[in-house]
Scaffold this motif. Structure first.
Motif, PDB file in Angstrom:
ATOM      1  N   MET A 112       0.852  -1.201   0.000  1.00  0.00           N
ATOM      2  CA  MET A 112       0.000   0.000   0.000  1.00  0.00           C
ATOM      3  C   MET A 112       0.888   1.252   0.000  1.00  0.00           C
ATOM      4  SD  MET A 112      -3.268   0.385   2.483  1.00  0.00           S
ATOM      5  CE  MET A 112      -3.377  -1.398   2.629  1.00  0.00           C
ATOM      6  N   PRO A 113       0.628   2.211  -0.929  1.00  0.00           N
ATOM      7  CA  PRO A 113       1.517   3.376  -0.962  1.00  0.00           C
ATOM      8  C   PRO A 113       1.426   4.194   0.328  1.00  0.00           C
ATOM      9  CG  PRO A 113      -0.258   3.572  -2.601  1.00  0.00           C
ATOM     10  CD  PRO A 113      -0.439   2.251  -1.924  1.00  0.00           C
ATOM     11  N   ALA A 114       2.578   4.755   0.717  1.00  0.00           N
ATOM     12  CA  ALA A 114       2.607   5.566   1.939  1.00  0.00           C
ATOM     13  C   ALA A 114       1.788   6.840   1.727  1.00  0.00           C
ATOM     14  CB  ALA A 114       4.047   5.917   2.279  1.00  0.00           C
ATOM     15  N   LEU A 115       1.152   7.317   2.792  1.00  0.00           N
ATOM     16  CA  LEU A 115       0.310   8.515   2.709  1.00  0.00           C
ATOM     17  C   LEU A 115       1.190   9.770   2.796  1.00  0.00           C
ATOM     18  CD1 LEU A 115      -2.479   7.365   5.196  1.00  0.00           C
ATOM     19  CD2 LEU A 115      -2.599   7.394   2.698  1.00  0.00           C
ATOM     20  N   PRO A 116       1.062  10.684   1.817  1.00  0.00           N
ATOM     21  CA  PRO A 116       1.881  11.897   1.860  1.00  0.00           C
ATOM     22  C   PRO A 116       1.363  12.895   2.897  1.00  0.00           C
ATOM     23  CG  PRO A 116       0.551  11.808  -0.163  1.00  0.00           C
ATOM     24  CD  PRO A 116       0.224  10.578   0.610  1.00  0.00           C
ATOM     25  N   TYR A 117       2.285  13.508   3.644  1.00  0.00           N
ATOM     26  CA  TYR A 117       1.857  14.502   4.642  1.00  0.00           C
ATOM     27  C   TYR A 117       2.766  15.720   4.632  1.00  0.00           C
ATOM     28  CZ  TYR A 117       5.571  13.114   7.997  1.00  0.00           C
ATOM     29  OH  TYR A 117       6.764  12.871   8.622  1.00  0.00           O
ATOM     30  N   LEU A 118       2.199  16.822   5.132  1.00  0.00           N
ATOM     31  CA  LEU A 118       2.938  18.074   5.342  1.00  0.00           C
ATOM     32  C   LEU A 118       3.196  18.234   6.824  1.00  0.00           C
ATOM     33  CD1 LEU A 118       0.705  20.596   3.346  1.00  0.00           C
ATOM     34  CD2 LEU A 118       2.799  19.505   2.530  1.00  0.00           C
ATOM     35  N   MET A 119       4.249  18.950   7.156  1.00  0.00           N
ATOM     36  CA  MET A 119       4.509  19.264   8.566  1.00  0.00           C
ATOM     37  C   MET A 119       4.595  20.773   8.756  1.00  0.00           C
ATOM     38  SD  MET A 119       7.536  17.893  11.081  1.00  0.00           S
ATOM     39  CE  MET A 119       6.663  16.392  11.523  1.00  0.00           C
ATOM     40  N   LEU A 120       3.908  21.273   9.789  1.00  0.00           N
ATOM     41  CA  LEU A 120       4.020  22.686  10.173  1.00  0.00           C
ATOM     42  C   LEU A 120       4.734  22.733  11.515  1.00  0.00           C
ATOM     43  CD1 LEU A 120       0.393  23.894   9.225  1.00  0.00           C
ATOM     44  CD2 LEU A 120       2.442  23.737   7.767  1.00  0.00           C
ATOM     45  N   GLY A 121       5.913  23.375  11.556  1.00  0.00           N
ATOM     46  CA  GLY A 121       6.785  23.314  12.734  1.00  0.00           C
ATOM     47  C   GLY A 121       7.832  22.230  12.523  1.00  0.00           C
ATOM     48  N   GLY A 122       8.634  21.996  13.561  1.00  0.00           N
ATOM     49  CA  GLY A 122       9.650  20.943  13.445  1.00  0.00           C
ATOM     50  C   GLY A 122      10.885  21.397  12.694  1.00  0.00           C
ATOM     51  N   GLY A 123      11.207  22.690  12.787  1.00  0.00           N
ATOM     52  CA  GLY A 123      12.361  23.258  12.091  1.00  0.00           C
ATOM     53  C   GLY A 123      13.673  23.046  12.828  1.00  0.00           C
ATOM     54  N   PRO A 124      14.696  23.833  12.468  1.00  0.00           N
ATOM     55  CA  PRO A 124      16.022  23.639  13.070  1.00  0.00           C
ATOM     56  C   PRO A 124      15.983  23.729  14.598  1.00  0.00           C
ATOM     57  CG  PRO A 124      16.129  25.182  11.228  1.00  0.00           C
ATOM     58  CD  PRO A 124      14.683  24.923  11.473  1.00  0.00           C
ATOM     59  N   GLY A 125      16.522  22.732  15.259  1.00  0.00           N
ATOM     60  CA  GLY A 125      16.604  22.747  16.729  1.00  0.00           C
ATOM     61  C   GLY A 125      15.303  22.429  17.440  1.00  0.00           C
TER      62      GLY A 125
END
Ligand SMILES: NC(=O)c1ccc[n+]([C@@H]2O[C@H](COP(=O)([O-])OP(=O)(O)OC[C@H]3O[C@@H](n4cnc5c(N)ncnc54)[C@H](O)[C@@H]3O)[C@@H](O)[C@H]2O)c1
Length: 376
Positions: free
Chosen positions: A1-14
């Motif tokens: 089953m293909p993996a579900l594409p997602y976006l992330m908001l936050g989680g930047g450097p450090g």
């Protein structure tokens, strides 16, 4: 089953939890990160995007631009879900916009800054028909599933006493004044909400107690403190709890208990048996009896319930913990997106609203010299 594409908001450097979500999402190959707005500046967002192998056009711009850009892509290319891992005040605005653009949402706790915006979000989720998951990750440890199953099966009898604590020491000094960003926003009411300690870790403890016992906290009496001079929000609290059905308990959450790491510990005692679990030793659940020695239940063993067994990936004795519990939530959300009939056995908007009501009640009670107040 293909993996579900997602976006992330936050989680930047450090950042702390964004990377945890990325590891957890990838663990069972159900998810694939395709873009995001990882930080409050486009440059820092692109820096994270590049480190993660994303094209600059999938990691530039503000979070609003990121959602708008993604919404224009074809159904084959576009993400199906948005993961929100920013400071608390951005959770609800981001979730509302993501739902409006047609995405499912996975958001970290607490739900947001206030009960009112939580209710607005609940209405938007209901209207959208999309899935909303809140990562109260501790509920997804296999032995927490076991504890809940034992309570549901009546093995403890009627619940009488619930003790839950979350002991940390990392805010015992003025860490926020050093520029440490996790401390800076958590102690800022504009970004954290009405509480630091109770919002940050008290909500995890309250959620875990309600999840395992199945009993809502109906009222509480809270004594919150700010031990570190100059700090605007609480860094410690002791709370008496009354649960539906008559069980009583206590919750201690503190970020000034020097030397403590992530001492989340739950103890539940019914008429017939008792349970004890600690997140720093998550692969053992103690089951206490009135008339014989305690049993030690272990992650991955064949004698556990189906739910507990399904949450483990490796044979007993190989430690599983924090990352795997997060991964269980991601795997269950993926199943629910793929099959609307799959059980929604992960925390969601109701847990988020309960958390906001818990924070509110703690702050209100403490302001009234630890008077009893209703939760919600
Ligand atoms: N479930 C858990 O165990 C757990 C643990 C830690 C944190 N959390 C929650 O996760 C959230 C983040 O906590 P953290 O410790 O990772 O914080 P953090 O400060 O380490 O990371 C926050 C990230 O959000 C980014 N950000 C801020 N404003 C932004 C904007 N406008 N657009 C895009 N990105 C933006 C920051 O640049 C940073 O990368 C909080 O809500 C916190 O309560 C949950």
């Amino acid at each position: 089953m293909p993996a579900l594409p997602y976006l992330m908001l936050g989680g930047g450097p450090g950042a702390f939890i964004g990377a945890v979500h990325r590891i957890a999402a990838a663990m069972d190959q159900h998810w694939r990160l395709v873009g995001g707005s990882f930080a409050s500046t486009s440059e820092r967002s692109r820096e994270t995007g590049a480190a993660l192998g994303l094209a600059p056009e999938r990691s530039s711009g503000t979070w609003q631009e990121c959602l708008a850009r993604e919404a224009k892509l074809s159904a084959e290319e576009r993400a199906v879900a948005v993961v929100i891992v920013t400071p608390n005040h951005l959770h609800v605005p981001m979730a509302l916009a993501a739902l409006k653009a047609g995405f499912h949402v996975i958001c970290d706790k607490p739900l947001g800054g206030s009960v009112a915006e939580g209710k607005e979000l609940a209405a938007a989720i209901a209207a959208s028909g999309r899935i909303f998951a809140l990562t109260h990750n501790y509920t997804a440890h296999p032995l927490i599933s076991e504890a809940r199953a034992l309570v549901r099966a009546g093995r403890l009898g009627a619940i009488r006493k619930v003790l839950v604590e979350y002991a940390q020491g990392w805010l015992a000094g003025s860490l926020e004044k050093t520029g440490q960003k996790q401390a800076a926003w958590r102690t800022d009411p504009a970004q954290a909400g009405a509480s630091c300690c109770m919002g940050d870790i008290g909500t995890h403890a309250a959620n875990l107690a309600e999840h395992v016992t199945g009993l809502p906290i109906e009222s509480l009496a809270a004594d919150l403190s700010t031990f570190v001079p100059g700090r605007q929000l609480d860094d410690d609290g002791s709370v008496l709890l009354r649960f539906r059905g008559g069980a009583k308990g206590a919750l201690v959450a503190s970020q000034i208990m020097v030397g403590c790491e992530n001492g989340l510990r739950l103890r539940v005692y019914g008429e017939k048996a008792g349970l004890e679990w600690s997140q720093e030793e998550p692969n053992t659940l103690v089951l206490r009896h009135p008339d014989r020695p305690a049993e030690l239940l272990r992650t991955g063993q064949g004698y556990l319930s189906a739910d507990a067994k399904s949450g483990a990936r490796v044979p007993p004795g190989h430690p599983e913990g924090y990352l795997e519990a997060f991964a269980n939530i991601y795997t269950r959300v993926a199943a629910a997106i793929r099959d609307p009939k799959a059980p929604r056995d992960f925390p969601g908007i109701d847990d988020g609203l309960r958390g906001m009501a818990f924070i509110n009640a703690c702050v209100e009670s403490s302001a009234k010299n630890a008077a009893w107040v209703k939760v919600g």
